[in-house]
Design an enzyme around this catalytic site. Structure first.
Site, PDB file in Angstrom:
ATOM      1  CG  LEU A   1      -8.838  -3.152  -4.727  1.00 47.72           C
ATOM      2  CD1 LEU A   1      -7.951  -3.597  -5.870  1.00 47.72           C
ATOM      3  CD2 LEU A   1      -9.935  -4.173  -4.496  1.00 47.72           C
TER       4      LEU A   1
ATOM      5  CG  PHE B   1       2.726   6.042  -2.599  1.00 46.39           C
ATOM      6  CD1 PHE B   1       2.386   4.989  -1.776  1.00 46.39           C
ATOM      7  CD2 PHE B   1       2.315   6.010  -3.918  1.00 46.39           C
ATOM      8  CE1 PHE B   1       1.657   3.919  -2.249  1.00 46.39           C
ATOM      9  CE2 PHE B   1       1.591   4.940  -4.415  1.00 46.39           C
ATOM     10  CZ  PHE B   1       1.259   3.901  -3.563  1.00 46.39           C
TER      11      PHE B   1
ATOM     12  CB  CYS C   1      -5.496   2.998 -10.452  1.00 46.97           C
ATOM     13  SG  CYS C   1      -6.589   1.619 -10.151  1.00 46.97           S
TER      14      CYS C   1
HETATM   15  C1  UDX Z   1      -3.183   2.217  -6.861  1.00 49.66           C
HETATM   16  C2  UDX Z   1      -3.509   2.797  -5.478  1.00 49.66           C
HETATM   17  O1  UDX Z   1      -2.404   2.588  -4.599  1.00 49.66           O
HETATM   18  C3  UDX Z   1      -4.777   2.180  -4.920  1.00 49.66           C
HETATM   19  O2  UDX Z   1      -5.114   2.793  -3.675  1.00 49.66           O
HETATM   20  C4  UDX Z   1      -5.909   2.394  -5.929  1.00 49.66           C
HETATM   21  O3  UDX Z   1      -7.110   1.818  -5.474  1.00 49.66           O
HETATM   22  C5  UDX Z   1      -5.524   1.815  -7.281  1.00 49.66           C
HETATM   23  O4  UDX Z   1      -4.290   2.401  -7.722  1.00 49.66           O
HETATM   24  P1  UDX Z   1      -1.997   0.026  -7.785  1.00 49.66           P
HETATM   25  O5  UDX Z   1      -2.137   0.626  -9.137  1.00 49.66           O
HETATM   26  O6  UDX Z   1      -2.355  -1.394  -7.583  1.00 49.66           O
HETATM   27  O7  UDX Z   1      -2.861   0.856  -6.709  1.00 49.66           O
HETATM   28  O8  UDX Z   1      -0.452   0.150  -7.365  1.00 49.66           O
HETATM   29  P2  UDX Z   1       0.475   1.035  -6.431  1.00 49.66           P
HETATM   30  O9  UDX Z   1       1.128   0.144  -5.463  1.00 49.66           O
HETATM   31  O10 UDX Z   1      -0.219   2.202  -5.902  1.00 49.66           O
HETATM   32  O11 UDX Z   1       1.590   1.481  -7.484  1.00 49.66           O
HETATM   33  C6  UDX Z   1       1.271   2.216  -8.651  1.00 49.66           C
HETATM   34  C7  UDX Z   1       2.522   2.585  -9.407  1.00 49.66           C
HETATM   35  O12 UDX Z   1       3.270   3.573  -8.704  1.00 49.66           O
HETATM   36  C8  UDX Z   1       3.499   1.429  -9.649  1.00 49.66           C
HETATM   37  O13 UDX Z   1       3.970   1.485 -10.967  1.00 49.66           O
HETATM   38  C9  UDX Z   1       4.624   1.674  -8.671  1.00 49.66           C
HETATM   39  O14 UDX Z   1       5.858   1.173  -9.124  1.00 49.66           O
HETATM   40  C10 UDX Z   1       4.634   3.195  -8.611  1.00 49.66           C
HETATM   41  N1  UDX Z   1       5.178   3.725  -7.359  1.00 49.66           N
HETATM   42  C11 UDX Z   1       4.540   3.510  -6.177  1.00 49.66           C
HETATM   43  C12 UDX Z   1       6.351   4.484  -7.399  1.00 49.66           C
HETATM   44  O15 UDX Z   1       6.945   4.697  -8.460  1.00 49.66           O
HETATM   45  N2  UDX Z   1       6.847   4.998  -6.229  1.00 49.66           N
HETATM   46  C13 UDX Z   1       6.223   4.803  -5.025  1.00 49.66           C
HETATM   47  O16 UDX Z   1       6.726   5.313  -4.014  1.00 49.66           O
HETATM   48  C14 UDX Z   1       5.045   4.028  -5.002  1.00 49.66           C
END
Ligand code: UDX
Length: 451
Positions: A153, A249, A260
């Site tokens: 999640l 992503f 995470c």
């Molecule tokens: C993540 C995973 O997506 C999820 O599957 C796992 O179970 C837990 O870790 P989360 O930490 O809630 O979830 O957030 P996520 O939406 O994945 O974003 C993580 C970080 O990456 C954020 O700081 C976001 O800003 C950054 N991010 C995400 C980017 O910089 N670029 C992107 O394209 C996507």
């Protein structure tokens, strides 16, 4: 089937709420009395869209309960999920003390055969160790088995991600454990991947680390785009049409944060090293992210030479929109630099400000609207792409700020918009928009004259 969930953080509470929503009788256990009392009143201790509704609905229907009395809860449980935190230790490895403390309580409490399911993200081999530990510490003569069932999640969409998961991963060492977990997830219409426990543990790390790698890769390409005069938004758009790459992503920015990616990259890197293997891609992912956090502030220091005494607006504090979580948010180390440099900071975040105040209680003027933060500012940093922030027209920056110099860490605006609005605009992986004859901070009279 009586299900108990240990831990009421993001993983545990969302799991408990969603399993009760699917018709199971679920008891959520936590050691924190205050949290338990809050949840009984239908108040979620974490900010997560849709969660409170599920808590209230299922608590009122008698399918969901909350307690601190773990002995009573575990005694006759058929399945116990462990969803406690596995934070990072100083050396980068995962801290398993919460997992083992729950394991101890389980061993001392269970009075009938039971399946213990580890949902927390744990290093490969932990299920084996926890199983051995519980079996050796059992108070009563019962059978206990461990199964791995990692969660995938994301914060902000946790309920949706659980009720409509891309997949359910079940790591088991027996047919009986598989049968029980299939029964638990009977009403979830999602693909189930069954494997052994070690592979399930690895699926979780490999998935998170691959996503983090994707972000660091894009960020590195973005940095190179700046040097060679390419535009990262166009580059990733062009890449995304290849379905092997996809369009998710690929958003360049000031790095990933959260509970995470930073922790799980370090934990897997540590685990590999500890096993005599160097995981080069993950090592690079971590290093790139560490540097990426400071891309913008470096640009600002180059532009202004010194930030001392300058009025700085900060828009967005949380590690991403849709959550009040600040863990590993790039805003935190950047704020430290701003304060150390002597900047006068006004900060806005729709939900993260209260938590941020606990880290930086002083010297920051917390405001309740982006406009208030921008008023008379010399420069602004955008650290989180909240909708409320993306919706502000660039013209407003020019109207409100003393000098509309924008450092956008999430590429919220197009370069065309920035050019039209006559603002000075620095973003990630794109050319800087610097107006040779900028018209900053137009007073109403001057603006009228210009028209
Ligand atoms: C993540 C995973 O997506 C999820 O599957 C796992 O179970 C837990 O870790 P989360 O930490 O809630 O979830 O957030 P996520 O939406 O994945 O974003 C993580 C970080 O990456 C954020 O700081 C976001 O800003 C950054 N991010 C995400 C980017 O910089 N670029 C992107 O394209 C996507």
């Amino acid at each position: 089937m009586k299900i108990v969930v240990a831990g009421t953080g993001y993983v545990g509470l969302v799991t408990g709420a969603c399993l009760s929503h699917a018709g199971h009788y679920v008891t959520c256990v936590d050691i924190d009395e205050n949290k338990i009392e809050l949840m009984k009143k239908g108040i979620s201790p974490i900010y997560e869209p849709g969660l409170e509704e599920l808590l209230i609905e299922n608590y009122e229907a008698g399918r969901l309960n909350f307690t601190t009395n773990y002995k009573d809860a575990y005694r006759d449980a058929d399945v116990i999920f462990i969803g406690v935190g596995t934070p990072e230790k100083a050396d980068g490895s995962a801290n398993l003390s919460y997992v083992f403390s729950v394991a101890k309580q389980i061993a001392q409490s269970i009075e009938k055969d039971c399946l213990v399911v580890l949902k927390s993200t744990v290093p490969i081999g932990t299920n084996d160790e926890v199983e051995k530990y519980i079996r050796e510490s059992l108070k009563n003569n019962v059978e206990v088995e461990l199964a791995s069932n990692p969660e995938f999640l994301s914060q902000g969409t946790a309920v949706k991600d659980t009720l409509n998961a891309s997949r359910i991963v079940i790591g088991v060492e027996s047919k009986n454990a598989e049968k029980i977990l299939r029964e638990v997830y009977e009403r979830f219409n999602e693909p189930i991947v069954v494997t052994n426990r070690r592979s399930a543990e690895m699926i979780k790390y490999a998935s998170n680390d691959f996503l983090a790698l994707k972000i660091s890769f894009v960020n590195e390409i973005a940095n190179l785009c700046e040097v060679v005069g390419a535009n990262i938004e166009d580059v990733t758009k062009g890449m995304s049409y290849d379905i092997r790459i996809g369009d998710k992503f690929l958003q360049a920015g000031i790095g990933y944060g959260g509970s995470c990616f930073p922790k799980d990259t370090k934990a897997l890197h540590w685990l590999a090293e500890n096993n005599g293997y160097e995981l080069k891609t993950v090592k690079a992912t971590i290093e790139i992210n560490e540097n990426q956090k400071f891309r913008l502030i470096k640009k600002a220091k180059k532009r202004f030479k010194s930030l001392e005494g300058l009025k700085v607006a900060v828009l967005g504090l949380t590690f991403k929109p849709g959550t009040d979580d600040l863990r590993e948010a790039p805003s935190i180390p950047n704020m430290r630099i701003l304060l150390d440099e002597g900047a006068v900071v006004s900060a806005f975040d729709p939900v993260g400000a209260e938590n941020f105040k606990k880290i930086y209680p002083e010297r920051i003027n917390y405001v309740d609207s982006p406009e208030k933060a921008l008023k008379d500012a010399d420069l602004v940093f955008i650290f989180t792409e909240w909708k409320q922030i993306r919706e502000i027209k660039l013209e407003r920056y020019r109207e409100l700020m003393k000098t509309a110099v924008i450092f956008d860490g999430r590429n919220c605006y197009s370069l065309d918009e920035a050019e039209t609005a006559k603002v000075e605009y620095y973003s990630i992986g794109r050319k800087n928009i610097t107006d040779p004859n900028p018209i900053y901070g137009l007073s109403e009279a001057a603006a009228a004259k210009e028209q």
